[in-house]
Write a protein that holds these residues in place. Structure first.
Motif, PDB file in Angstrom:
ATOM      1  N   HIS A   8     -56.271 -20.858 -13.404  1.00  0.00           N
ATOM      2  CA  HIS A   8     -56.921 -21.672 -12.355  1.00  0.00           C
ATOM      3  C   HIS A   8     -56.132 -23.015 -12.570  1.00  0.00           C
ATOM      4  O   HIS A   8     -56.466 -24.094 -13.560  1.00  0.00           O
ATOM      5  CB  HIS A   8     -58.420 -21.775 -12.516  1.00  0.00           C
ATOM      6  CG  HIS A   8     -59.060 -22.567 -11.487  1.00  0.00           C
ATOM      7  ND1 HIS A   8     -60.455 -22.134 -11.010  1.00  0.00           N
ATOM      8  CD2 HIS A   8     -58.692 -23.574 -10.746  1.00  0.00           C
ATOM      9  CE1 HIS A   8     -60.817 -23.072  -9.999  1.00  0.00           C
ATOM     10  NE2 HIS A   8     -59.715 -24.003  -9.983  1.00  0.00           N
ATOM     11  N   HIS A  10     -54.019 -26.773 -10.028  1.00  0.00           N
ATOM     12  CA  HIS A  10     -53.573 -27.319  -8.639  1.00  0.00           C
ATOM     13  C   HIS A  10     -52.291 -27.911  -8.864  1.00  0.00           C
ATOM     14  O   HIS A  10     -52.043 -28.425  -9.912  1.00  0.00           O
ATOM     15  CB  HIS A  10     -54.798 -28.192  -8.269  1.00  0.00           C
ATOM     16  CG  HIS A  10     -56.158 -27.513  -8.049  1.00  0.00           C
ATOM     17  ND1 HIS A  10     -56.451 -26.465  -6.807  1.00  0.00           N
ATOM     18  CD2 HIS A  10     -57.097 -26.998  -8.985  1.00  0.00           C
ATOM     19  CE1 HIS A  10     -57.416 -26.044  -6.980  1.00  0.00           C
ATOM     20  NE2 HIS A  10     -57.952 -26.224  -8.175  1.00  0.00           N
ATOM     21  N   HIS A  40     -55.933 -25.113  -3.615  1.00  0.00           N
ATOM     22  CA  HIS A  40     -57.157 -24.863  -2.355  1.00  0.00           C
ATOM     23  C   HIS A  40     -56.528 -24.556  -1.242  1.00  0.00           C
ATOM     24  O   HIS A  40     -55.865 -25.210  -0.391  1.00  0.00           O
ATOM     25  CB  HIS A  40     -57.986 -26.354  -2.255  1.00  0.00           C
ATOM     26  CG  HIS A  40     -58.560 -26.959  -3.330  1.00  0.00           C
ATOM     27  ND1 HIS A  40     -59.657 -26.432  -3.911  1.00  0.00           N
ATOM     28  CD2 HIS A  40     -58.337 -27.862  -4.112  1.00  0.00           C
ATOM     29  CE1 HIS A  40     -59.957 -27.034  -5.069  1.00  0.00           C
ATOM     30  NE2 HIS A  40     -58.991 -27.960  -5.173  1.00  0.00           N
ATOM     31  N   GLU A  65     -57.486 -20.800  -4.253  1.00  0.00           N
ATOM     32  CA  GLU A  65     -58.773 -21.094  -4.389  1.00  0.00           C
ATOM     33  C   GLU A  65     -59.241 -21.409  -3.181  1.00  0.00           C
ATOM     34  O   GLU A  65     -59.103 -22.128  -2.380  1.00  0.00           O
ATOM     35  CB  GLU A  65     -58.890 -22.391  -5.521  1.00  0.00           C
ATOM     36  CG  GLU A  65     -60.603 -22.541  -5.691  1.00  0.00           C
ATOM     37  CD  GLU A  65     -60.908 -23.692  -6.676  1.00  0.00           C
ATOM     38  OE1 GLU A  65     -59.938 -24.504  -6.858  1.00  0.00           O
ATOM     39  OE2 GLU A  65     -62.068 -23.854  -6.969  1.00  0.00           O
ATOM     40  N   ASP A 248     -58.726 -25.333 -14.387  1.00  0.00           N
ATOM     41  CA  ASP A 248     -58.833 -26.092 -13.195  1.00  0.00           C
ATOM     42  C   ASP A 248     -58.339 -27.507 -13.105  1.00  0.00           C
ATOM     43  O   ASP A 248     -58.540 -28.660 -12.834  1.00  0.00           O
ATOM     44  CB  ASP A 248     -60.322 -26.322 -12.954  1.00  0.00           C
ATOM     45  CG  ASP A 248     -60.661 -26.588 -11.299  1.00  0.00           C
ATOM     46  OD1 ASP A 248     -59.910 -26.543 -10.586  1.00  0.00           O
ATOM     47  OD2 ASP A 248     -61.928 -26.657 -11.085  1.00  0.00           O
ATOM     48  N   HIS A 250     -55.688 -30.703 -12.677  1.00  0.00           N
ATOM     49  CA  HIS A 250     -55.336 -31.429 -11.298  1.00  0.00           C
ATOM     50  C   HIS A 250     -54.323 -32.196 -11.777  1.00  0.00           C
ATOM     51  O   HIS A 250     -53.909 -32.966 -10.661  1.00  0.00           O
ATOM     52  CB  HIS A 250     -56.379 -32.042 -10.822  1.00  0.00           C
ATOM     53  CG  HIS A 250     -57.316 -31.323  -9.845  1.00  0.00           C
ATOM     54  ND1 HIS A 250     -58.296 -30.224 -10.434  1.00  0.00           N
ATOM     55  CD2 HIS A 250     -57.441 -31.004  -8.668  1.00  0.00           C
ATOM     56  CE1 HIS A 250     -58.946 -29.583  -9.644  1.00  0.00           C
ATOM     57  NE2 HIS A 250     -58.550 -30.014  -8.329  1.00  0.00           N
TER      58      HIS A 250
HETATM   59 MN    MN Z   1     -59.912 -25.667  -8.722  1.00  0.00          MN
END
Ligand code: MN
Ligand code: AMP
Ligand code: MN
Ligand code: MN
Length: 280
Positions: A8, A10, A40, A65, A248, A250
């Motif tokens: 996961h 981005h 996303h 996602e 997750d 970023h």
């Molecule tokens: Mn995410």
């Protein structure tokens, strides 16, 4: 020993700050052995990420996602192993991006009524003309000193009940799972411990997710505490779900999460990658 998986993260294709290539390079340097890109509501970065991962000898999982509204709660469903060319998934996501574009303009109008001018243009500049998210508004608001950091800016402006919040209807849970499956992927409930729902409602969500064909849940997540790992592992066990793990991530501007630091899944979990063929 199992490999180090991070399923996961981005890139600049959504609200991350590293390009897909930079993300793969940083993951590889941090010791990750199999890395997913899960932007996303877009598949835009997947080809670049795959090329970069190949060049590094890093395992790669194409992902996404998806933003979902379930019983008025925004829930995120990760798809892993999706075909970047899937028409069903591609057109489902295109619909969500239309809503995003409208919402962004509306957030701009609401912030303007609140005395903050130029937020839409500012967020657009941060998004580089690609997908626009609340994170891009948050970066603009921090730049203009409306709050000291991203977390504070969300709390003050961008969450339910605050001046820049716009409620909306994202995908149906059932549709998101179907798009992922039709694209050849596996559906995963993202960061389940983060939703503001009680235990009964979370279990209802998981039950419905399983009914419509969901297969896995993030047990280890960059936004989970150690206690959460065990709570969610128990739910995974009860519902017969596979377990996933993802940071997750970023970008380096979000220093509370770094690549390559995820702990192993708690004992007793069945890892989603257990039955995958060698990943590249
Ligand atoms: Mn995410
Ligand atoms: P959106 O999908 O445009 O509504 O934006 C959601 C994104 O905002 C999430 O994926 C996070 O990256 C970010 N986000 C949400 N809440 C927070 C928060 N409290 N602090 C920092 N980032 C957040
Ligand atoms: Mn995000
Ligand atoms: Mn999410």
């Amino acid at each position: 020993m199992s490999k180090h998986y991070d399923l996961h993260a981005h890139s600049t294709a959504s609200d991350g700050t590293l390009s897909p290539t930079q993300l793969m390079q940083r993951a590889h340097a941090a010791g990750v052995e199999v890395m997913a890109l899960t932007d996303h509501d877009t598949l835009e970065g997947l080809h670049e990420a795959r090329r970069a991962a190949r060049a590094l000898g890093l395992g790669f999982v194409p992902g996404v996602e998806i933003s979902v509204t379930w019983e008025r709660v925004t829930v995120h469903i990760v798809g892993l192993g999706v075909d970047p060319e899937s028409e069903v998934l591609g057109s489902g996501l295109a619909g969500l991006r239309e809503f995003r574009d409208w919402r962004a303009a509306e957030i701009g109008r609401r912030l303007a009524r609140h005395g903050i001018e130029g937020a839409f243009e500012g967020a657009l500049a941060y998004s580089n003309g690609r997908l626009i998210s609340r994170t891009h508004f948050a970066r603009f608001l921090v730049e203009k000193c409306h709050a000291p950091d991203l977390r504070a800016v969300f709390r003050r402006f961008l969450v339910n009940g605050k001046p820049g919040f716009v409620a909306g209807q994202w995908a149906e849970l059932e549709d998101a799972v179907r798009w992922i499956r039709e694209a050849g992927g596996q559906a995963v409930i993202a960061h389940p411990a983060r939703y503001k729902v009680n235990r009964g409602k979370l279990r209802r969500l998981i039950g419905e997710f399983v009914e419509v064909g969901g297969e896995a849940i993030e047990v280890v997540s960059g936004s989970h505490s150690r206690g959460d790992y065990f709570t969610i592992a128990a739910h995974a066990h009860d519902f017969g779900l596979l377990a996933s793990a993802g940071s997750d991530y970023h970008g380096p501007e979000h220093p509370w999460i770094e690549l390559g630091r995820l702990p192993e899944l708690p004992r007793g979990c069945k890892a989603i990658w257990q039955e995958w063929p060698a990943t590249n």
